[in-house]
Design an enzyme around this catalytic site. Structure first.
Site, PDB file in Angstrom:
ATOM      1  N   PHE A 163      40.905  50.546  19.488  1.00 13.37           N
ATOM      2  CA  PHE A 163      40.060  49.620  18.708  1.00 13.37           C
ATOM      3  C   PHE A 163      40.003  50.011  17.235  1.00 13.37           C
ATOM      4  O   PHE A 163      38.941  49.886  16.608  1.00 13.37           O
ATOM      5  CB  PHE A 163      38.612  49.581  19.246  1.00 13.37           C
ATOM      6  CG  PHE A 163      38.474  49.247  20.701  1.00 13.37           C
ATOM      7  CD1 PHE A 163      39.153  48.186  21.263  1.00 13.37           C
ATOM      8  CD2 PHE A 163      37.611  49.988  21.517  1.00 13.37           C
ATOM      9  CE1 PHE A 163      39.003  47.864  22.608  1.00 13.37           C
ATOM     10  CE2 PHE A 163      37.454  49.684  22.856  1.00 13.37           C
ATOM     11  CZ  PHE A 163      38.153  48.621  23.410  1.00 13.37           C
ATOM     12  N   GLU A 249      28.061  52.997   6.965  1.00 15.31           N
ATOM     13  CA  GLU A 249      28.849  52.058   7.775  1.00 15.31           C
ATOM     14  C   GLU A 249      27.931  51.022   8.423  1.00 15.31           C
ATOM     15  O   GLU A 249      28.227  49.825   8.453  1.00 15.31           O
ATOM     16  CB  GLU A 249      29.634  52.825   8.848  1.00 15.31           C
ATOM     17  CG  GLU A 249      30.418  51.901   9.769  1.00 15.31           C
ATOM     18  CD  GLU A 249      31.341  52.628  10.741  1.00 15.31           C
ATOM     19  OE1 GLU A 249      31.481  53.856  10.652  1.00 15.31           O
ATOM     20  OE2 GLU A 249      31.922  51.928  11.603  1.00 15.31           O
ATOM     21  N   ARG A 275      26.845  14.069   9.393  1.00 20.11           N
ATOM     22  CA  ARG A 275      27.075  13.580  10.764  1.00 20.11           C
ATOM     23  C   ARG A 275      25.930  12.679  11.208  1.00 20.11           C
ATOM     24  O   ARG A 275      24.755  13.015  11.040  1.00 20.11           O
ATOM     25  CB  ARG A 275      27.170  14.792  11.715  1.00 20.11           C
ATOM     26  CG  ARG A 275      27.321  14.442  13.166  1.00 20.11           C
ATOM     27  CD  ARG A 275      28.700  13.940  13.478  1.00 20.11           C
ATOM     28  NE  ARG A 275      28.882  13.694  14.907  1.00 20.11           N
ATOM     29  CZ  ARG A 275      29.954  13.128  15.417  1.00 20.11           C
ATOM     30  NH1 ARG A 275      30.955  12.738  14.620  1.00 20.11           N
ATOM     31  NH2 ARG A 275      30.066  12.944  16.715  1.00 20.11           N
ATOM     32  N   GLY A 346      27.697  20.108  17.667  1.00 19.91           N
ATOM     33  CA  GLY A 346      28.158  19.458  18.896  1.00 19.91           C
ATOM     34  C   GLY A 346      29.541  19.975  19.271  1.00 19.91           C
ATOM     35  O   GLY A 346      29.858  21.146  19.047  1.00 19.91           O
ATOM     36  N   THR A 372      26.992  50.699  19.257  1.00 25.38           N
ATOM     37  CA  THR A 372      26.444  49.466  19.833  1.00 25.38           C
ATOM     38  C   THR A 372      24.947  49.351  19.508  1.00 25.38           C
ATOM     39  O   THR A 372      24.298  50.350  19.191  1.00 25.38           O
ATOM     40  CB  THR A 372      26.606  49.442  21.373  1.00 25.38           C
ATOM     41  OG1 THR A 372      25.806  50.501  21.927  1.00 25.38           O
ATOM     42  CG2 THR A 372      28.049  49.612  21.806  1.00 25.38           C
TER      43      THR A 372
HETATM   44  C1  LIG Z   1      36.964  44.778  16.651  1.00 25.60           C
HETATM   45  C2  LIG Z   1      36.590  46.221  16.818  1.00 25.60           C
HETATM   46  C3  LIG Z   1      36.810  47.102  15.771  1.00 25.60           C
HETATM   47  C4  LIG Z   1      36.518  48.463  15.928  1.00 25.60           C
HETATM   48  N1  LIG Z   1      36.830  49.333  14.907  1.00 25.60           N
HETATM   49  C5  LIG Z   1      36.744  50.674  15.133  1.00 25.60           C
HETATM   50  C6  LIG Z   1      37.259  51.616  14.182  1.00 25.60           C
HETATM   51  O1  LIG Z   1      37.768  51.253  13.106  1.00 25.60           O
HETATM   52  N2  LIG Z   1      37.188  52.931  14.488  1.00 25.60           N
HETATM   53  C7  LIG Z   1      36.657  53.397  15.651  1.00 25.60           C
HETATM   54  O2  LIG Z   1      36.627  54.603  15.857  1.00 25.60           O
HETATM   55  N3  LIG Z   1      36.155  52.525  16.584  1.00 25.60           N
HETATM   56  C8  LIG Z   1      36.203  51.188  16.349  1.00 25.60           C
HETATM   57  N4  LIG Z   1      35.730  50.291  17.292  1.00 25.60           N
HETATM   58  C9  LIG Z   1      35.171  50.811  18.526  1.00 25.60           C
HETATM   59  C10 LIG Z   1      33.667  50.631  18.640  1.00 25.60           C
HETATM   60  O3  LIG Z   1      32.985  51.436  17.711  1.00 25.60           O
HETATM   61  C11 LIG Z   1      33.288  50.935  20.095  1.00 25.60           C
HETATM   62  O4  LIG Z   1      33.817  49.875  20.887  1.00 25.60           O
HETATM   63  C12 LIG Z   1      31.800  51.079  20.307  1.00 25.60           C
HETATM   64  O5  LIG Z   1      31.312  52.240  19.681  1.00 25.60           O
HETATM   65  C13 LIG Z   1      31.426  51.120  21.795  1.00 25.60           C
HETATM   66  O6  LIG Z   1      32.199  52.039  22.489  1.00 25.60           O
HETATM   67  P1  LIG Z   1      32.941  51.580  23.846  1.00 25.60           P
HETATM   68  O7  LIG Z   1      33.714  50.357  23.561  1.00 25.60           O
HETATM   69  O8  LIG Z   1      33.675  52.752  24.377  1.00 25.60           O
HETATM   70  O9  LIG Z   1      31.765  51.193  24.829  1.00 25.60           O
HETATM   71  P2  LIG Z   1      30.958  52.201  25.847  1.00 25.60           P
HETATM   72  O10 LIG Z   1      30.544  53.421  25.106  1.00 25.60           O
HETATM   73  O11 LIG Z   1      31.826  52.329  27.051  1.00 25.60           O
HETATM   74  O12 LIG Z   1      29.708  51.317  26.157  1.00 25.60           O
HETATM   75  C14 LIG Z   1      29.705  50.282  27.130  1.00 25.60           C
HETATM   76  C15 LIG Z   1      28.275  49.735  27.249  1.00 25.60           C
HETATM   77  O13 LIG Z   1      27.398  50.791  27.653  1.00 25.60           O
HETATM   78  C16 LIG Z   1      26.317  50.893  26.751  1.00 25.60           C
HETATM   79  N5  LIG Z   1      25.899  52.286  26.588  1.00 25.60           N
HETATM   80  C17 LIG Z   1      26.671  53.381  26.367  1.00 25.60           C
HETATM   81  N6  LIG Z   1      25.915  54.473  26.227  1.00 25.60           N
HETATM   82  C18 LIG Z   1      24.618  54.078  26.338  1.00 25.60           C
HETATM   83  C19 LIG Z   1      23.352  54.737  26.283  1.00 25.60           C
HETATM   84  N7  LIG Z   1      23.257  56.058  26.048  1.00 25.60           N
HETATM   85  N8  LIG Z   1      22.231  54.003  26.459  1.00 25.60           N
HETATM   86  C20 LIG Z   1      22.301  52.676  26.685  1.00 25.60           C
HETATM   87  N9  LIG Z   1      23.469  51.986  26.740  1.00 25.60           N
HETATM   88  C21 LIG Z   1      24.603  52.671  26.570  1.00 25.60           C
HETATM   89  C22 LIG Z   1      26.862  50.348  25.432  1.00 25.60           C
HETATM   90  O14 LIG Z   1      25.812  49.936  24.577  1.00 25.60           O
HETATM   91  C23 LIG Z   1      27.714  49.202  25.937  1.00 25.60           C
HETATM   92  O15 LIG Z   1      26.919  48.075  26.156  1.00 25.60           O
HETATM   93  C24 LIG Z   1      35.959  48.922  17.134  1.00 25.60           C
HETATM   94  C25 LIG Z   1      35.711  48.023  18.178  1.00 25.60           C
HETATM   95  C26 LIG Z   1      36.042  46.708  18.051  1.00 25.60           C
HETATM   96  C27 LIG Z   1      35.823  45.779  19.201  1.00 25.60           C
END
Ligand SMILES: Cc1cc2nc3c(=O)[nH]c(=O)nc-3n(C[C@H](O)[C@H](O)[C@H](O)COP(=O)(O)OP(=O)(O)OC[C@H]3O[C@@H](n4cnc5c(N)ncnc54)[C@H](O)[C@@H]3O)c2cc1C
Length: 407
Positions: A163, A249, A275, A346, A372
């Site tokens: 990502f 950030e 519209r 719509g 997140t």
């Molecule tokens: C378009 C895009 C651009 C991005 N750009 C970058 C980038 O440039 N560099 C980079 O390093 N990353 C990047 N990311 C990654 C992004 O920061 C991560 O997707 C994000 O931090 C979540 O990590 P994960 O996807 O592993 O989800 P997970 O950590 O697997 O989380 C899954 C779910 O569990 C929940 N969860 C996890 N831990 C807890 C907790 N302790 N308490 C409650 N809920 C929890 C989360 O909130 C989420 O709903 C990007 C992602 C996207 C989609």
């Protein structure tokens, strides 16, 4: 002209800000928006747009002029981020490069790294990305597995990232990795890895729900030789550096959120006055009026908080808690309000050619990346309930010591 329902933005109050806004407008209208569809199709933005941004002084706005930056305060960067989101321009991902990657070098880089990378970052000749997230871990940064083994004057890097924003088009990536597997977060370091280094390969840009003109991809490291000079900050200080930089950030995400809602509202106001349904413009229905009033109000309220955070950041006083609140609140507001706007279009709201569909698609990730919104709430709650969490930590420590003494 400020409208009576808009907050006077003292943060952008000077004549310099107004002149800068004109440069931003010229840049997006001439060099970005006409190419947006092409970039969306190919999944990344062309280098020319970066070079033009560099030429106009839009990269490295807060960077020291001795490295080719503009030396302006953060409010100018904030204005650019907001305006870019207002235009619905996902690319080029200027804030990733200028407000996230460049500050890492400025604050933590050696003279060698600063001199080698920063002037070219300001001109757009070099584009940087940041790799923290891995396929098996995102929120839990301490659990990263990418490992750099010390081999004297260099490291051998193995692992992968996913990502990564502008990972596909960037010329180098700041890679978070473990340099000591036994030390937990104190074993995390940051390495600058140049694209093209043998063993460093990249996946194709992901097909995403939104931000389609800006690439996001996977990065793979297989026995990549990274010279020791490419260590950013000290060994084992990577986690602290990331935690220090994350408030900025997160604020950029909040700024993008309010800019996008402003853009979506402008399109919605225009559309609902044109519209017609049941022989009247749809803005004649009380439901439409109430929705528009709700969007305008929530936007201005969020703007006041985000502006305050921008001021605090410029003074070096933005706390992680306030930045988390700004990110979580503004991005939640963005998703909810753009959804309301889309409803007023719509069926046309669901068609990509209508700008509101793009605002909707681009909004969703704002609640996910940069930490997140659930993680934002975890951080805020930890601070608000510090007494409880302090006691919990003390209990856990005591239990650990007791177990150790028994063994
Ligand atoms: C378009 C895009 C651009 C991005 N750009 C970058 C980038 O440039 N560099 C980079 O390093 N990353 C990047 N990311 C990654 C992004 O920061 C991560 O997707 C994000 O931090 C979540 O990590 P994960 O996807 O592993 O989800 P997970 O950590 O697997 O989380 C899954 C779910 O569990 C929940 N969860 C996890 N831990 C807890 C907790 N302790 N308490 C409650 N809920 C929890 C989360 O909130 C989420 O709903 C990007 C992602 C996207 C989609």
């Amino acid at each position: 002209m400020i409208k009576p329902y808009e907050l006077p933005r003292t943060v952008y109050g000077s004549e310099e800000h107004q002149m800068f806004k004109k440069t931003i407008e010229e840049y997006f209208k001439t060099y970005v928006l006409p190419y947006r569809e092409k970039w969306e199709e190919q999944g990344y933005c062309d280098r020319e747009a970066w070079l033009k941004a560099g030429e106009l002084g839009l990269l490295g706005i807060t960077l020291d002029p001795k490295y080719g930056g503009m030396g302006l305060d953060f409010s100018f960067s904030a204005l650019l981020i907001e305006e870019q989101a207002r235009y619905g321009a996902a690319a080029p991902a200027i804030s990733m490069h200028s407000d996230i990657v460049i500050p890492y070098f400025e604050k933590h880089g050696s003279d060698y790294l600063k001199e080698k990378y920063l002037p070219k970052c300001a001109s757009g000749e070099l584009i940087g990305s940041l790799g923290m997230t891995e396929p098996s871990t995102g929120s839990d940064v301490q659990a990263i597995q990418t490992y750099a083994e010390d081999r004297g004057d260099h490291y051998i890097l193995n692992g992968s990232k996913t990502f990564i924003t502008i990972g596909y088009t960037s010329d180098f990536t700041i890679v978070a990795c473990k340099t000591d597997k036994k030390k937990g977060f104190k074993g995390i370091s940051l390495l600058v890895v140049d694209s093209g280094t043998p063993g460093f390969t990249k996946g194709n840009p992901f097909h995403k729900l939104g931000l389609k003109a800006s690439d996001t991809c996977e990065l793979f490291f297989e026995d990549v030789k990274v010279p020791k000079e490419n260590l950013l900050g000290g060994e084992g200080t990577g986690f602290i550096q990331m935690m220090t930089e994350l408030p900025r950030e997160r604020l950029t995400i909040a700024l993008g959120a309010i800019g996008a809602v402003r853009g979506a509202l402008e399109h919605t106001v225009e559309y609902t006055q044109e519209r017609r349904a049941f022989k009247q413009p749809i803005c004649g229905f009380q439901n439409t009026q109430f929705k528009i009033a709700e969007v305008a109000t929530k936007l201005e309220v969020a703007t006041a908080f985000v502006d305050k955070c921008s001021e605090l950041l410029a003074l070096g006083k933005l706390t992680p808690e306030l930045a988390s609140m700004a990110k979580y609140h503004a991005s939640d507001m963005q998703c909810a309000m753009i959804d309301e706007c889309l409803q007023l279009f719509g069926g046309y709201g669901y068609i990509w050619e209508y700008p509101i569909a793009r605002y909707y698609g681009d909004a969703r990730v704002q609640r996910i990346y940069g930490g997140t919104n659930e993680i934002m709430k975890v951080m805020i709650a930890r601070s608000v309930l510090s007494k409880y969490f302090g006691e919990l930590k003390a209990q856990q420590k005591a239990r650990k010591l007791e177990m150790a003494s028994r063994n």
